[in-house]
Design an enzyme around this catalytic site. Structure first.
Site, PDB file in Angstrom:
ATOM      1  N   LYS A   1      24.158  -8.465  -2.045  1.00  0.00           N
ATOM      2  CA  LYS A   1      25.547  -8.833  -2.385  1.00  0.00           C
ATOM      3  C   LYS A   1      26.517  -8.167  -1.415  1.00  0.00           C
ATOM      4  O   LYS A   1      27.732  -8.226  -1.605  1.00  0.00           O
ATOM      5  CB  LYS A   1      25.867  -8.386  -3.813  1.00  0.00           C
ATOM      6  CG  LYS A   1      25.034  -9.082  -4.875  1.00  0.00           C
ATOM      7  CD  LYS A   1      25.341  -8.492  -6.244  1.00  0.00           C
ATOM      8  CE  LYS A   1      24.320  -8.955  -7.265  1.00  0.00           C
ATOM      9  NZ  LYS A   1      24.294  -8.084  -8.438  1.00  0.00           N
TER      10      LYS A   1
ATOM     11  N   ARG B   1       0.819  -1.215   0.000  1.00  0.00           N
ATOM     12  CA  ARG B   1       0.000   0.000   0.000  1.00  0.00           C
ATOM     13  C   ARG B   1       0.854   1.267   0.000  1.00  0.00           C
ATOM     14  O   ARG B   1       0.698   2.131  -0.859  1.00  0.00           O
ATOM     15  CB  ARG B   1      -0.876  -0.020   1.244  1.00  0.00           C
ATOM     16  CG  ARG B   1      -1.764   1.185   1.399  1.00  0.00           C
ATOM     17  CD  ARG B   1      -2.461   1.065   2.719  1.00  0.00           C
ATOM     18  NE  ARG B   1      -2.902  -0.319   2.907  1.00  0.00           N
ATOM     19  CZ  ARG B   1      -4.176  -0.688   2.976  1.00  0.00           C
ATOM     20  NH1 ARG B   1      -5.107   0.202   2.908  1.00  0.00           N
ATOM     21  NH2 ARG B   1      -4.510  -1.944   3.157  1.00  0.00           N
ATOM     22  N   THR B   2       1.766   1.370   0.962  1.00  0.00           N
ATOM     23  CA  THR B   2       2.536   2.617   1.080  1.00  0.00           C
ATOM     24  C   THR B   2       3.386   2.842  -0.165  1.00  0.00           C
ATOM     25  O   THR B   2       3.423   3.927  -0.732  1.00  0.00           O
ATOM     26  CB  THR B   2       3.427   2.590   2.342  1.00  0.00           C
ATOM     27  OG1 THR B   2       2.585   2.319   3.466  1.00  0.00           O
ATOM     28  CG2 THR B   2       4.131   3.903   2.559  1.00  0.00           C
TER      29      THR B   2
ATOM     30  N   HIS C   1       6.425   7.373  11.021  1.00  0.00           N
ATOM     31  CA  HIS C   1       5.857   7.179   9.677  1.00  0.00           C
ATOM     32  C   HIS C   1       5.118   8.492   9.364  1.00  0.00           C
ATOM     33  O   HIS C   1       3.897   8.576   9.399  1.00  0.00           O
ATOM     34  CB  HIS C   1       4.897   5.992   9.710  1.00  0.00           C
ATOM     35  CG  HIS C   1       4.441   5.536   8.355  1.00  0.00           C
ATOM     36  ND1 HIS C   1       4.734   6.202   7.186  1.00  0.00           N
ATOM     37  CD2 HIS C   1       3.691   4.461   7.988  1.00  0.00           C
ATOM     38  CE1 HIS C   1       4.198   5.556   6.179  1.00  0.00           C
ATOM     39  NE2 HIS C   1       3.560   4.501   6.621  1.00  0.00           N
TER      40      HIS C   1
ATOM     41  N   ARG D   1      11.863   3.025   3.473  1.00  0.00           N
ATOM     42  CA  ARG D   1      11.285   2.253   4.581  1.00  0.00           C
ATOM     43  C   ARG D   1      12.343   1.269   5.045  1.00  0.00           C
ATOM     44  O   ARG D   1      12.940   0.564   4.229  1.00  0.00           O
ATOM     45  CB  ARG D   1      10.031   1.511   4.141  1.00  0.00           C
ATOM     46  CG  ARG D   1       9.563   0.514   5.196  1.00  0.00           C
ATOM     47  CD  ARG D   1       8.179   0.025   4.962  1.00  0.00           C
ATOM     48  NE  ARG D   1       7.203   1.044   5.269  1.00  0.00           N
ATOM     49  CZ  ARG D   1       5.894   0.815   5.344  1.00  0.00           C
ATOM     50  NH1 ARG D   1       5.428  -0.402   5.119  1.00  0.00           N
ATOM     51  NH2 ARG D   1       5.054   1.772   5.643  1.00  0.00           N
TER      52      ARG D   1
END
Lengths: 317, 171
Positions: A93, A65-66, A145, A115
């Protein structure tokens, strides 16, 4: 913490947390979001404001969603969007996040939407990139947030017009919720006089003693005459080591049911940041009921994210 | 600095001149779209001056179509774009208070095309500062003036009467 969000001339440069954001700036973001909402109602929903800019979604945690709303927001501003699939990227890696970001800046990235499970990682990145790019925190651990906090308070403004006469209840696992933390800071800055937190004692925050919050263990006590009910998702992934009730017991005590709405004001609105665990923290007939504004939150979220991206790139008003 | 009282005519006189010109131009397929804030104020006056009852009126806020986001920032306007009618194949007359560099007009024209394909777009302004930086010129200007670059002019409403405000801006 918040100082790094501003450049020396007072313009906002990064959005890392709502804590410390000026009320005036929050209202400017709201005004701008309102204009973008109108654009969203047009047949052609894109405007050329960020044409030629590149926005990188760096998501080190799963999110549909975000990430999607950030992507839609960027595309509606005509920016180029790069979604980095971290699992298959250089990170796996062994490349550091800082090297990844440096490389992307060299490729012309302007904004990073980050995020990350580590609280404070977006701030570290903001310090690292300096004036070469902008960072938007899309959720860091249980810390913040900010765009969710902004879109939630924007939603409240849309339905309630003002903040200085409201009772707002936030229900659930406040302690592990970056959403709740950002909501609390936004509500406080906007002057909400009555902020109530409802949930098990073990899931209440321990680091917000400076803010005037009313703590309730019982839904029946905490929901009396509230204007806004903000539900939180149970964050199983952040509750490692927490003393929490079993899911069924939690749902019994803190799941929002129709009967609870009778305790709140008749015109109270019900919010949830999503994704919802139907039948656990919220019943379907409440989530889909007349008082629910949950889908409006999603729509408003795009406008808020468009506003934030435009303000970071543009010289402030 | 330009003294608006001595140099610039009464805005209402200019709007009357514009209305007279518009009445020659307006047909059954015409709509008027103002560029806020000046264009909105002018349209409010024009509504009482133009006899056509079928005319559509709209607003176009160019903020999201400008080319100076990183120089001037994003201005949050009180009025946002409001074009509630189909402009496809219409004669659109853009209305603004002052024509200066042409950049606002360019942004407005670009934005209009997101609403449809007009048959024709005309630009009517009260004042032409005669300093276009783009190959765009108003089809009609009620008054022409060539002030210094840092002389800012715009139309304002004070106590329900329209006035031209001028100020010196930092370049």
């Amino acid at each position: 913490m918040s100082k790094i969000q501003y450049s020396n001339d007072g313009n906002i440069k990064h959005l890392l947390t709502i804590e410390g954001l000026q009320e005036e700036l929050i209202y400017k973001i709201f005004d701008l979001a309102e204009s973008f909402l109108n654009v969203g109602n047009r047949e052609i929903k894109n405007v050329p404001l960020l044409r030629g800019k590149t926005i990188c979604n760096l998501f080190f945690e799963n999110s549909t969603r975000t990430r999607t709303t950030f992507e839609i927001a960027a595309k509606r501003l005509s920016a180029d969007v790069i979604n980095l699939d971290i699992d298959s990227s250089s990170q796996s890696k062994g490349e550091s996040i800082f090297d990844t970001v440096d490389n992307l800046i060299s490729m012309g990235a302007d904004i990073f939407v980050v995020r990350h499970p580590e609280p404070g990682m977006p701030e570290l990145l903001a310090k690292h990139v300096g004036g070469n790019a902008h960072i938007i925190n899309a959720g860091d651990g249980n810390h913040a947030h900010p765009t969710q906090g902004l879109l939630d308070t924007f939603t409240i403004k849309k339905y309630k017009n003002r903040f200085d006469n409201l009772s707002v209840a936030i229900i659930g696992d406040i302690k592990h919720s970056r959403v709740a933390r950002s909501e609390i800071h936004a509500l406080t800055t906007l002057g909400v006089p009555d902020i109530r937190l409802i949930g098990p004692t073990d899931l209440m925050p321990t680091d917000m003693s400076k803010i005037n919050l009313k703590i309730f263990e019982s839904m029946d006590d905490g929901l009396k005459n509230v204007d806004v009910i903000m539900m939180l998702r149970i964050q199983k992934e952040r509750m490692i080591g927490a003393i929490i009730p079993e899911e069924g017991e939690y749902s019994e005590k803190y799941g929002l049911r129709k009967k609870h709405l009778l305790l709140a004001k008749k015109d109270a609105i019900v919010m949830h940041p999503g994704p919802m665990n139907r039948g656990i923290e919220i019943d379907s007939d409440v989530a889909d009921g007349q008082q629910s504004v949950i889908l409006s939150q999603v729509t408003f979220g795009i406008a808020i994210r468009m506003a934030v991206m435009s303000m970071l790139i543009g010289k402030n008003i | 600095m330009i003294d608006p009282k001595n140099t610039l005519p009464d805005p209402i006189l200019l709007i009357k001149k514009m209305a007279a010109e518009l009445s020659k131009e307006i047909d059954s397929n015409t709509c008027l779209i103002g560029i806020p804030k000046g264009g909105h104020l002018i349209i409010n006056e024009l509504k009482g001056m133009l006899s056509s009852s079928t005319l559509d009126y709209g607003l176009i806020d160019t903020s999201f179509y400008r080319d100076d986001l990183e120089i001037s920032g994003l201005k949050v306007k009180e009025m946002t774009t409001d074009v509630m009618f189909n402009i496809h194949d219409k004669k659109v007359i853009l209305i603004d208070d002052v024509f200066y560099t042409g950049r606002t007009s360019r942004a407005a024209i670009n934005e209009l095309f997101d609403f449809g394909r007009p048959r024709e777009i005309l630009l009517y302004v009260l004042i032409d500062r005669q300093s276009a930086q783009l190959p765009i010129k108003p089809n009609y200007s009620a008054f022409q003036v060539s002030p210094k670059k840092n002389n800012y002019i715009n139309l304002e409403e004070n106590n329900k009467s329209l006035t031209f405000r001028t100020k010196i801006i930092n370049e």
